[in-house]
Design a protein around this motif. Structure first.
Motif, PDB file in Angstrom:
ATOM      1  N   GLY A  14       0.961  -1.400  -0.162  1.00 39.13           N
ATOM      2  CA  GLY A  14      -0.192   0.138   0.024  1.00 39.13           C
ATOM      3  C   GLY A  14       1.005   1.107  -0.226  1.00 39.13           C
ATOM      4  N   ARG A  15       1.831   1.139   0.539  1.00 46.57           N
ATOM      5  CA  ARG A  15       3.281   2.218   0.922  1.00 46.57           C
ATOM      6  C   ARG A  15       3.905   2.231  -0.684  1.00 46.57           C
ATOM      7  N   ALA A  16       3.693   1.536  -1.802  1.00 46.62           N
ATOM      8  CA  ALA A  16       4.832   0.678  -3.017  1.00 46.62           C
ATOM      9  C   ALA A  16       4.293   2.622  -4.133  1.00 46.62           C
ATOM     10  N   THR A  17       5.922   2.913  -4.499  1.00 45.99           N
ATOM     11  CA  THR A  17       5.476   4.396  -5.240  1.00 45.99           C
ATOM     12  C   THR A  17       5.521   3.246  -6.398  1.00 45.99           C
ATOM     13  N   SER A  18       5.360   2.115  -7.000  1.00 46.04           N
ATOM     14  CA  SER A  18       5.603   1.131  -8.194  1.00 46.04           C
ATOM     15  C   SER A  18       5.337   0.019  -7.722  1.00 46.04           C
TER      16      SER A  18
END
Length: 85
Positions: free
Chosen positions: A13-17
């Motif tokens: 959920g916190r991934a940028t990609s």
């Protein structure tokens, strides 16, 4: 229920990609970062590689990919690296 695991913090959920090696139609892998059950990813074959990127190194307790078409016997290997992209 020997395989029950409650996930309180899914790092995806916190991934940028979030990118998949194969995608069927408009059901892209980035949909897996959302909590909506209508947001799914579908791979075109029986093998898929997910590449997930975060902005900074952090301890990760869980990487869960809900709402995808992985079979019940699918295996997931996670390789972590603190090298710059």
């Amino acid at each position: 229920m020997p395989n029950l695991r409650i996930v309180s913090d899914n790092a995806v959920g916190r991934a940028t990609s979030l990118v998949a090696s194969t995608t069927a139609g408009g059901l892209v892998a980035a949909n897996l970062t959302r909590d909506a059950k209508s947001s799914v990813h579908r791979a075109t074959g029986t093998s898929v590689t997910y590449t997930v990127t975060w902005t900074a190194a952090e301890p990760i307790g869980c990487v869960a990919l809900p709402f995808c078409n992985l079979s019940p016997t699918a295996r997931m290997r996670v390789r972590l690296s603190d090298e710059p992209a």
